[in-house]
Design an enzyme around this catalytic site. Sequence first.
Site, short mmCIF file in Angstrom:
data_model
loop_
_atom_site.label_atom_id
_atom_site.label_comp_id
_atom_site.label_asym_id
_atom_site.label_seq_id
_atom_site.Cartn_x
_atom_site.Cartn_y
_atom_site.Cartn_z
CG ASP A 154 -1.91 1.12 1.22
OD1 ASP A 154 -2.51 1.35 0.17
OD2 ASP A 154 -2.07 1.79 2.26
CG HIS A 172 -6.77 0.91 -6.60
ND1 HIS A 172 -7.82 1.65 -6.09
CD2 HIS A 172 -5.66 1.28 -5.89
CE1 HIS A 172 -7.37 2.41 -5.11
NE2 HIS A 172 -6.07 2.22 -4.97
#
Length: 296
Positions: free
Chosen positions: A147, A220
């Site tokens: 992330d 994404h």
Amino acid sequence: MPTPQPGLLPAGGAHAYFLTFMVAEGAERRAVNKAIRNIFPVARGLAAKAKRARLLCIVGIGGELWDRLSPGRRPAGLRAFRALKANGRAAPATGGDLFLQITSGCHDLNLDLAMELARRLQPLATIAEEIHGFRYRDSRDLIGFIDGTENPKGKARALAALIGDEDRSFAGGSYVAVQRYIHDLERWRRLDDREQEQIIGRTKRRSVELSKAKKPETAHISRVVIEQEGEELQILRQSYPWGTVREAGLYFAAYTKSLDVFDLMLARMMGATGDGLHDRLMEFSRAVTGATFFVP
């Protein structure tokens, strides 16, 4: 430029505590102002006792509370979280008056500070939400992907997060948009790595972005990496996984000099921009909270 809050630009430690408070309607303005100002000396005092843990605290103030505390003098871009709904996907606005982000290398230290600050605020405010975040493995989300790969580095962090000459009275401050996401990990784990990589737009092992030919428009990365006039729009993410055996996900905190950037990213994720596309990750993760704050 005025100095930003110490916890804003550095990467946080292995553990985080996120607290959202609602301030009582009848709370006296001077008492609330004093309580907020006292947060930083308390945090510094505890940090000095455990310097290696790098205890950092960020304080954000919601729009309604800001107007109560400082009527007539308002950051230009401060506004409520804009809820979104699109084809069964939703990003709700749950609000909040006061936001605290506490990070360090020790969960017990974070908890000590959170408990002390909550005790001091208790006569004036009640806790609407408290979440313990943590670094998962090598900075991965619970879905298994690293992330924050797109996070700005070095001086670019300040450029993305800090208000500048566009609102000089509040230069050095920032806006933060926060959301708590719940992942459907059971459904996600049924997918093989190749399909997961198609949904994220990066390789799972080393977080290498897929080539344009192999990366779907609904990935994404495709939805949140946005260029305007040749420059990439950026936010500074301070996000952490959170969870229990029964429920888990990501606590998302986006620091930015303009909430318009966050709004555009979220709209593209949710499929609310009129192009017929959405972020496929939203089929496996849903937002359950949403709020915005100003970080003086």
